[in-house]
Design an enzyme around this catalytic site. Structure first.
Site: not given
Ligand code: IMP
Ligand code: MG
Length: 179
Positions: A102, A130
């Site tokens: 994300d 995403k």
């Molecule tokens: P990041 O550190 O922002 O890239 O997010 C990573 C973590 O956030 C992922 O491994 C997910 O566990 C959680 N996450 C991000 N987007 C979603 C979503 O749409 N649904 C559920 N969990 C999410």
């Protein structure tokens, strides 16, 4: 379909097709190696178990629990290692298995940590990407499915620790997380 969902993004059958393709991609790269597959818990647990079983290459497995959310739909930007690996990654070919990339903060944290510990190679497979939400310039080497700015749950993915056990993935209704 669960009543809190707006629509289904991937059915059980579609998930298994994505899993097979990702396993074949990994087999091609790691056939002659002894990789260590690392599941980033809890979100990747379902994908991880299906993925390593779909691979022909024998892999060792390990787990790490990382938490960045608390109970919100926005990352805190400071992913916390809640449980560390049991295995050493020094000189290992590491396959990191993520549910979704994300903002990219989690992936960056993992890469810095495991490469810093001396991993020989670091390959990232994510079920979802995403890209529109990225804060850090980083990406998975292989992403099964790209989605827009929607909050999705199921097949390991949660909102406030709910919905992880749904066998499919769907978009959560905004009223659930915006109230
Ligand atoms: P990041 O550190 O922002 O890239 O997010 C990573 C973590 O956030 C992922 O491994 C997910 O566990 C959680 N996450 C991000 N987007 C979603 C979503 O749409 N649904 C559920 N969990 C999410
Ligand atoms: Mg995660």
């Amino acid at each position: 379909m669960n009543k809190d969902l707006q629509s289904v993004v991937l059915t059980e059958e579609q998930i298994q097709e994505k899993v097979k393709a990702a396993a074949a991609w990994l087999d091609e790269r790691f056939a002659d190696k002894k990789p260590l597959a690392v599941s980033v818990l809890k979100g990747s647990v379902m994908f991880f178990c299906d993925l390593v079983r779909a691979m022909q290459t024998p892999v060792q497995i390990d787990f790490m629990t990382v938490s960045s959310y608390g109970s919100s739909s926005e990352t805190s930007g400071m992913p916390k290692i809640v449980m560390d690996l049991a295995a050493s990654v020094k000189d290992r070919d590491v396959i990191l298995v993520e549910d979704i990339v994300d903002s990219g903060y989690t992936l960056q944290r993992m890469r810095d940590l495991l490469v810093g510990r001396g991993a020989k190679s670091f390959t990232v497979v994510a079920l979802f990407d995403k890209p529109s939400r990225r804060k850090i310039d980083i990406k998975a080497d292989y992403a099964c499915f790209e989605i827009g700015d929607e909050f999705i749950v199921g097949y390991g993915l949660d909102y406030a620790q709910q919905y992880r056990t749904l066998p499919y993935v769907g978009i959560l209704k905004r009223e659930i997380y915006e109230k």
